[in-house]
Scaffold this motif. Sequence first.
Motif, mmCIF file in Angstrom:
data_model
loop_
_atom_site.group_PDB
_atom_site.id
_atom_site.type_symbol
_atom_site.label_atom_id
_atom_site.label_comp_id
_atom_site.label_asym_id
_atom_site.label_seq_id
_atom_site.Cartn_x
_atom_site.Cartn_y
_atom_site.Cartn_z
ATOM 1 N N ARG A 128 0.835 -1.212 0.000
ATOM 2 C CA ARG A 128 0.000 0.000 0.000
ATOM 3 C C ARG A 128 0.867 1.259 0.000
ATOM 4 N NH1 ARG A 128 -5.490 -1.021 1.047
ATOM 5 N NH2 ARG A 128 -5.852 -3.173 1.650
ATOM 6 N N GLU A 129 2.171 1.093 0.023
ATOM 7 C CA GLU A 129 3.033 2.267 0.155
ATOM 8 C C GLU A 129 3.303 2.977 -1.165
ATOM 9 O OE1 GLU A 129 6.514 1.082 2.276
ATOM 10 O OE2 GLU A 129 5.371 0.763 4.134
ATOM 11 N N THR A 130 3.407 2.215 -2.231
ATOM 12 C CA THR A 130 3.658 2.821 -3.545
ATOM 13 C C THR A 130 2.629 2.251 -4.504
ATOM 14 O OG1 THR A 130 5.972 2.562 -2.992
ATOM 15 C CG2 THR A 130 5.487 3.282 -5.221
ATOM 16 N N ARG A 131 1.815 3.127 -5.064
ATOM 17 C CA ARG A 131 0.720 2.631 -5.901
ATOM 18 C C ARG A 131 1.240 1.871 -7.129
ATOM 19 N NH1 ARG A 131 -4.526 2.771 -5.396
ATOM 20 N NH2 ARG A 131 -5.721 2.943 -7.318
ATOM 21 N N SER A 132 2.322 2.329 -7.682
ATOM 22 C CA SER A 132 2.820 1.655 -8.880
ATOM 23 C C SER A 132 3.412 0.280 -8.563
ATOM 24 C CB SER A 132 3.869 2.517 -9.578
ATOM 25 O OG SER A 132 4.938 2.729 -8.675
ATOM 26 N N LYS A 133 3.639 -0.003 -7.279
ATOM 27 C CA LYS A 133 4.169 -1.338 -6.915
ATOM 28 C C LYS A 133 3.141 -2.158 -6.149
ATOM 29 C CE LYS A 133 7.666 -3.479 -6.418
ATOM 30 N NZ LYS A 133 8.700 -4.303 -5.795
ATOM 31 N N ALA A 134 1.886 -1.721 -6.203
ATOM 32 C CA ALA A 134 0.879 -2.339 -5.334
ATOM 33 C C ALA A 134 0.176 -3.554 -5.941
ATOM 34 C CB ALA A 134 -0.161 -1.293 -4.936
ATOM 35 N N ARG A 135 0.486 -3.902 -7.184
ATOM 36 C CA ARG A 135 -0.219 -5.029 -7.811
ATOM 37 C C ARG A 135 0.256 -6.363 -7.230
ATOM 38 N NH1 ARG A 135 -2.711 -4.127 -12.814
ATOM 39 N NH2 ARG A 135 -3.682 -6.131 -12.338
ATOM 40 N N PHE A 136 -0.627 -7.331 -7.282
ATOM 41 C CA PHE A 136 -0.357 -8.673 -6.744
ATOM 42 C C PHE A 136 0.876 -9.322 -7.403
ATOM 43 C CE2 PHE A 136 -1.428 -13.291 -6.561
ATOM 44 C CZ PHE A 136 -1.458 -13.428 -5.178
ATOM 45 N N LYS A 137 1.112 -9.020 -8.673
ATOM 46 C CA LYS A 137 2.251 -9.635 -9.379
ATOM 47 C C LYS A 137 3.574 -9.300 -8.686
ATOM 48 C CE LYS A 137 2.511 -5.747 -12.624
ATOM 49 N NZ LYS A 137 2.296 -5.253 -13.956
ATOM 50 N N PHE A 138 3.664 -8.087 -8.113
ATOM 51 C CA PHE A 138 4.920 -7.706 -7.455
ATOM 52 C C PHE A 138 5.086 -8.477 -6.143
ATOM 53 C CE2 PHE A 138 3.997 -3.781 -9.983
ATOM 54 C CZ PHE A 138 5.043 -3.951 -10.880
ATOM 55 N N LEU A 139 3.972 -8.700 -5.474
ATOM 56 C CA LEU A 139 4.041 -9.478 -4.227
ATOM 57 C C LEU A 139 4.571 -10.889 -4.523
ATOM 58 C CD1 LEU A 139 1.395 -9.600 -1.404
ATOM 59 C CD2 LEU A 139 2.175 -11.711 -2.440
ATOM 60 N N ILE A 140 4.021 -11.516 -5.557
ATOM 61 C CA ILE A 140 4.479 -12.878 -5.889
ATOM 62 C C ILE A 140 5.937 -12.856 -6.350
ATOM 63 C CG2 ILE A 140 4.136 -14.788 -7.552
ATOM 64 C CD1 ILE A 140 2.116 -14.828 -5.258
ATOM 65 N N ALA A 141 6.291 -11.852 -7.146
ATOM 66 C CA ALA A 141 7.682 -11.779 -7.611
ATOM 67 C C ALA A 141 8.631 -11.572 -6.425
ATOM 68 C CB ALA A 141 7.832 -10.650 -8.621
ATOM 69 N N ASP A 142 8.215 -10.766 -5.442
ATOM 70 C CA ASP A 142 9.081 -10.494 -4.283
ATOM 71 C C ASP A 142 9.164 -11.697 -3.339
ATOM 72 O OD1 ASP A 142 9.318 -7.954 -5.273
ATOM 73 O OD2 ASP A 142 7.946 -7.018 -3.836
ATOM 74 N N TRP A 143 8.009 -12.297 -3.058
ATOM 75 C CA TRP A 143 7.970 -13.354 -2.039
ATOM 76 C C TRP A 143 8.328 -14.726 -2.598
ATOM 77 C CZ3 TRP A 143 2.826 -12.468 1.186
ATOM 78 C CH2 TRP A 143 2.891 -11.200 1.782
ATOM 79 N N GLY A 144 7.969 -14.956 -3.849
ATOM 80 C CA GLY A 144 8.164 -16.291 -4.435
ATOM 81 C C GLY A 144 6.988 -17.198 -4.090
#
Length: 527
Positions: free
Chosen positions: A251-267
């Motif tokens: 929720r901190e950066t709107r341009s990084k808030a999509r689910f795809k980034f979460l999966i890419a970051d966490w694995g």
Amino acid sequence: MPTSQETIKEKIGNPFLVREKLEAAAKEGFTSLTEDDFFLAKWYGLYTHRHEPGFFMLRLKVPGGSLNSAQLKTIARIAAEENKDFADITTRQDIQLHWVSGEKAPAVLEELKGVGITTLGACGDVLRNLVGCPVAGVDKEEYLDASPVLKEAHQFFTGNPEFANLPRKYKVSIAACRDQCQQPEIHCVNFVGCQKLEGGAARPGFDLWLGGGLSTRPYFAQRANLFVPPERVVPVLKAVTEIYRDAPLYRETRSKARFKFLIADWGIEKFRGLLQEKLDFPLEENPSFEEIPDTYKDHVGVHEQKQPGLFYVGVPVLVGRITGNQMRKVADLAERHGDGTIRLTVRQNLLILNISKEKVGNVLEGCEGVGLSVSASPVLRGVLACTGIEFCKLAVTETKARAREIVRYLEARVRLEEPLRIHVTGCPNTCAQSPIAHIGLQGSKVKAGDQMIEAYDVALGGQLGKDRAFNRFIVRKIPAAEIAERLTQLLLGYKKLRRPGELFNDFCKRLGDEGCASLLSGQGSSG
Ligand code: SRM
Ligand code: SF4
């Protein structure tokens, strides 16, 4: 530090509650609403127009693309009598109306509600329209009919205050056809039809794929190697969505808030662990799942259904734009010759279902009569275009009119045997799914003298399936007025230089980027 959008959402708590305010404001044409209110109006599918203050785009949610004739007639009436007599079929199987005036919006919403159409959660930071297979329930080859599960998920999430404030838009598909026509590679969360082999028996269900998305940084969804039986789709989707909802970083950066980034970051492994912790049943591995090649699947034409003696007719709608008269005719044909069932596709087309053999001719003739010919050219079948500068505030270029022009130009000059995906998108947000097109055109600008004029960046070679690949930009900033001719040169070159049976993407790969660029410039087809 929350983003300004997060602060707006927090102020109101449940963004769905903005409805009362919208209804009161609508009585005086929305003049009392602030920018913050307009941001929240998206939760009702309502967006302001680019050029005309006081008019809105209204996105109608059509889960799995499933409509009935009464609903389509209502949409046709609204389009014809309240707006400018057209609607657009979207890449998520929805319908968008433009030119909805502020004063009329509440009455339009009521009328739609009366025939069971909601706009609630069509836009905003919520689970968007659920994408499904448009022939679910009638497809001869499907693993199972996913419509009941899709409907259950739609009912669970639509208007649900627990999920009214996700970090960002969130896109889900549920389909159980063998073609994977819902394009599970590109959505945040996907339930992909399969069968699990157990001791010689096959159990139908879904393979879970996570973390897809397009726009400026596209990602393909990854298999979680999990089998989800139909009755567990909603609990699993709920748990996946809760994990995303409750991850503060996103929720901190709107341009990084999509689910795809979460999966890419966490694995996937970490995500699977968190998912299991949330569920009170054990997750099942799915080792026997096999990926499929990229097959072209647009449902256009006449096809036999699994129900003996019944057929469906897939009708291409050029760039998804359909007039009130065409909608009325389609609804009428569906009622008279079928059972009123209509489906919309992610390729901005429509289908009429449940037609008996002897009535197929009437349907084809009726469609032809209103300019919706089923025997369309491969380029017409394969073209997609987003809204573009006509209405969209983020657009850099025109899209639908340009795409129409490209289709007509190519039809007159290049005969193709197989359908080709040409996706025209008016800015880098890629709403027309341009990164997965054979030919992706993305709006840009180029200097011509002392003026900036419309142009397109051309990307080639996008494909889905087990060899999935995003297309690559080959030439940038081709002036818009030249684009149809440049594509003609490329495709004539392909026709001339291809090896027997060679597909367009394989041809582009063999030729290399420079060779393709040279064809696009009209210089390379002589050899
Ligand atoms: Fe989209 C924003 C139209 C599918 C990525 N999209 C917009 C807005 C709402 C412009 C705005 O925010 O002011 C456009 C509406 C303009 C208008 O007046 O019509 C718009 N998007 C569309 C539609 C209608 C294109 C079409 O002609 O079919 C599609 C509606 C789908 C639906 O029914 O829900 C549409 N948009 C997509 C897709 C494709 C998909 O979902 O399969 C994508 C890429 C996939 C993805 O989300 O990763 C897409 N739209 C965007 C983005 C970029 C999001 C991002 O993460 O960067 C924006 C801009 C934003 O959200 O800030 C956007
Ligand atoms: Fe608008 Fe850009 Fe999406 Fe096209 S791709 S609808 S121009 S936001």
